[in-house]
Design a protein around this motif. Sequence first.
Motif, mmCIF file in Angstrom:
data_model
loop_
_atom_site.group_PDB
_atom_site.id
_atom_site.type_symbol
_atom_site.label_atom_id
_atom_site.label_comp_id
_atom_site.label_asym_id
_atom_site.label_seq_id
_atom_site.Cartn_x
_atom_site.Cartn_y
_atom_site.Cartn_z
ATOM 1 N N ALA A 174 31.198 53.480 40.069
ATOM 2 C CA ALA A 174 31.392 52.283 39.588
ATOM 3 C C ALA A 174 31.180 52.530 37.582
ATOM 4 O O ALA A 174 29.780 52.814 37.346
ATOM 5 C CB ALA A 174 30.658 51.129 39.992
ATOM 6 N N VAL A 175 31.221 51.562 37.013
ATOM 7 C CA VAL A 175 31.384 51.488 35.618
ATOM 8 C C VAL A 175 31.099 50.053 35.389
ATOM 9 O O VAL A 175 31.869 49.053 35.818
ATOM 10 C CB VAL A 175 31.905 52.185 34.607
ATOM 11 N N ALA A 176 29.336 49.474 34.676
ATOM 12 C CA ALA A 176 29.595 48.137 34.113
ATOM 13 C C ALA A 176 28.963 47.993 32.519
ATOM 14 O O ALA A 176 28.513 48.672 32.167
ATOM 15 C CB ALA A 176 28.693 47.194 34.948
ATOM 16 N N SER A 177 29.122 46.915 31.672
ATOM 17 C CA SER A 177 29.430 47.036 30.591
ATOM 18 C C SER A 177 28.746 45.617 29.927
ATOM 19 O O SER A 177 30.344 45.162 30.843
ATOM 20 C CB SER A 177 30.189 47.570 29.759
ATOM 21 N N TRP A 178 28.113 44.971 29.381
ATOM 22 C CA TRP A 178 27.757 43.634 28.616
ATOM 23 C C TRP A 178 28.826 43.713 27.610
ATOM 24 O O TRP A 178 28.554 44.974 26.574
ATOM 25 C CB TRP A 178 26.512 43.421 28.557
ATOM 26 N N ARG A 179 29.826 42.539 27.671
ATOM 27 C CA ARG A 179 30.029 42.661 25.924
ATOM 28 C C ARG A 179 28.728 42.625 25.126
ATOM 29 O O ARG A 179 28.053 41.994 25.571
ATOM 30 C CB ARG A 179 30.839 41.008 25.787
ATOM 31 N N PRO A 180 28.914 42.819 23.615
ATOM 32 C CA PRO A 180 28.350 43.123 22.782
ATOM 33 C C PRO A 180 27.883 42.006 22.469
ATOM 34 O O PRO A 180 26.016 41.280 22.248
ATOM 35 C CB PRO A 180 28.921 43.527 21.885
ATOM 36 N N ASP A 181 27.838 40.392 22.652
ATOM 37 C CA ASP A 181 27.714 39.070 22.299
ATOM 38 C C ASP A 181 26.499 38.588 23.997
ATOM 39 O O ASP A 181 25.860 37.452 24.113
ATOM 40 C CB ASP A 181 28.149 37.998 22.013
ATOM 41 N N GLY A 182 26.602 39.218 25.361
ATOM 42 C CA GLY A 182 26.345 39.367 26.259
ATOM 43 C C GLY A 182 26.763 37.932 27.105
ATOM 44 O O GLY A 182 26.903 37.535 27.450
ATOM 45 N N GLY A 183 28.641 37.286 26.912
ATOM 46 C CA GLY A 183 28.293 36.348 27.190
ATOM 47 C C GLY A 183 29.611 36.306 28.161
ATOM 48 O O GLY A 183 29.984 36.102 28.970
ATOM 49 N N ALA A 184 29.419 38.038 28.769
ATOM 50 C CA ALA A 184 30.658 38.583 29.537
ATOM 51 C C ALA A 184 29.902 40.018 29.896
ATOM 52 O O ALA A 184 30.226 40.811 29.194
ATOM 53 C CB ALA A 184 31.932 38.106 29.619
ATOM 54 N N VAL A 185 30.152 40.111 31.883
ATOM 55 C CA VAL A 185 30.321 41.478 31.381
ATOM 56 C C VAL A 185 31.493 41.772 32.701
ATOM 57 O O VAL A 185 32.159 40.775 33.619
ATOM 58 C CB VAL A 185 29.021 41.449 32.624
ATOM 59 N N VAL A 186 31.708 43.264 32.050
ATOM 60 C CA VAL A 186 33.131 43.892 32.595
ATOM 61 C C VAL A 186 32.817 45.408 34.115
ATOM 62 O O VAL A 186 31.794 46.054 33.037
ATOM 63 C CB VAL A 186 34.035 44.517 32.070
ATOM 64 N N VAL A 187 32.824 45.118 34.825
ATOM 65 C CA VAL A 187 32.579 46.189 35.596
ATOM 66 C C VAL A 187 34.058 46.990 36.540
ATOM 67 O O VAL A 187 35.536 46.064 36.945
ATOM 68 C CB VAL A 187 31.485 45.957 37.006
ATOM 69 N N SER A 188 34.047 48.133 36.710
ATOM 70 C CA SER A 188 35.074 49.017 37.313
ATOM 71 C C SER A 188 34.967 49.330 37.880
ATOM 72 O O SER A 188 33.821 50.599 37.662
ATOM 73 C CB SER A 188 35.839 49.316 35.517
ATOM 74 N N CYS A 189 35.738 50.193 39.057
ATOM 75 C CA CYS A 189 35.455 50.501 40.389
ATOM 76 C C CYS A 189 36.303 51.626 41.166
ATOM 77 O O CYS A 189 37.470 50.501 40.293
ATOM 78 C CB CYS A 189 34.489 50.128 42.187
ATOM 79 N N TRP A 190 36.553 52.943 40.894
ATOM 80 C CA TRP A 190 37.146 53.710 41.577
ATOM 81 C C TRP A 190 36.847 53.480 43.284
ATOM 82 O O TRP A 190 36.645 53.923 43.735
ATOM 83 C CB TRP A 190 37.285 55.223 41.105
ATOM 84 N N THR A 191 38.265 53.503 43.920
ATOM 85 C CA THR A 191 38.111 53.314 45.139
ATOM 86 C C THR A 191 39.585 54.941 45.591
ATOM 87 O O THR A 191 39.987 54.033 44.863
ATOM 88 C CB THR A 191 39.045 52.721 46.002
ATOM 89 N N ALA A 192 38.759 55.286 46.162
ATOM 90 C CA ALA A 192 39.837 56.206 46.760
ATOM 91 C C ALA A 192 41.604 56.095 47.015
ATOM 92 O O ALA A 192 41.621 54.585 48.069
ATOM 93 C CB ALA A 192 39.393 57.318 47.354
ATOM 94 N N TRP A 193 42.105 56.879 47.113
ATOM 95 C CA TRP A 193 43.377 55.945 46.816
ATOM 96 C C TRP A 193 44.148 54.548 46.981
ATOM 97 O O TRP A 193 45.270 54.539 47.497
ATOM 98 C CB TRP A 193 44.024 56.524 48.977
ATOM 99 N N GLN A 194 43.335 53.756 46.084
ATOM 100 C CA GLN A 194 43.282 52.537 45.223
ATOM 101 C C GLN A 194 43.192 52.241 44.295
ATOM 102 O O GLN A 194 43.386 51.535 43.037
ATOM 103 C CB GLN A 194 42.923 51.554 45.947
ATOM 104 N N SER A 195 43.083 53.382 43.409
ATOM 105 C CA SER A 195 42.618 53.421 41.772
ATOM 106 C C SER A 195 41.706 53.136 41.052
ATOM 107 O O SER A 195 40.336 52.729 41.821
ATOM 108 C CB SER A 195 44.229 53.375 40.748
ATOM 109 N N TRP A 196 41.680 52.426 40.276
ATOM 110 C CA TRP A 196 41.102 51.784 39.299
ATOM 111 C C TRP A 196 40.761 50.120 39.686
ATOM 112 O O TRP A 196 41.721 49.659 39.424
ATOM 113 C CB TRP A 196 40.437 51.869 38.011
ATOM 114 N N SER A 197 39.807 49.381 39.841
ATOM 115 C CA SER A 197 39.979 48.034 39.737
ATOM 116 C C SER A 197 39.446 47.378 38.570
ATOM 117 O O SER A 197 37.591 48.040 38.624
ATOM 118 C CB SER A 197 39.877 46.790 40.942
#
Length: 365
Positions: A174-197
Amino acid sequence: MNTTGDERIDVVPLGTTTARGTLRAITGGRLLVRTPGLVEVHDREDFLAGRSAGASAALRTEEHERAVPTPDGGFVVAGMSSVRALGPDGGRRWEVAHDPWHGAARAHSTPALSPDGRLVCTVVPTLEPDREKAALVYDLEPGRNYTWDDLLLLDATTGEVLDRRRIRSLASAAVASWRPDGGAVVVSCWTAWQSWSTWWAEPHADGLHVLGGTWMRALTGFLPGSRVLTQRYAEHLFLDDDRDELASFDLGSGSGSGSGEQTALLDLAELAVDPENDEFFSAEVLDGLHVLVPGRVHSGGAPELRHWLLDADTLRPLGRLNYPAPVGEDITVLGDGTWLTHDGDRLHRWALDRTAGPDRGLAPR
């Protein structure tokens, strides 16, 4: 192959130094340097000039831990079954326990600290007592059945759990990062046999508002304004899973206004020589105008590493970067329009040749 993507673009060398480990640019003109068992923070210019007097912050870590620095010289550390904050002296500020990660005995998610240092976002696993309701039946240890992961929003000062949102993930990474202005956070998760979400959310007084997301795409970085850049990999898990792509999405400017609309798309086969075998490792947002993409192509002889420059607005290929020295697949963007390439333990710093002019997509800085 796209002929525009094969046009040569010259770069300007800015110096070479030697270093071990992986590097990432962080706020305040600093570099995060990771070597086995050690995380250090250095002044960027001193480190790259070879005159660093030592780390401004350092932390010894275990193999199963993942750590990020705080603005005051401390760290937030994710472990197998907790997230904790440490002060500059190594003293524990707080610790939030969670269920142990499934699979390998290590943290699967790296905490993400908001740009103002007030909030921490991280993904954690959740055990489900009822085996019939579990999303993952973990047979290596009886009784450890997992349901979907939780996305936690924590107060960075106290560790208080401000919100907890269930996401459809059983993350092996899993990776997560905040938008530089702090207005949003985005998170990506890799799940086996289901790819990234991937999901994007906004912090509000009453917690996180999850606005939307996309499947089979991983977070790559942030583009000017409210756009996020994602990458799709040819994982060959499904019948329609045989291509590498870049796509950008508009998250909006706050107050729930993010539509999540796709704003640009590039099939990376446009850059390929042999689309069946060529690989595209990542994409890095260089500046407000450009994205860098490294890849390995098979042109008849030994595989060749190439880097391409894209227009950040349209993701249109502008050409191949013409380096006067060997480069690897890893790129470290420094946030000032320059970047590093790795050749063994040698780090080369580069800038675009701005004398090419706007007709080549290279506007002056």
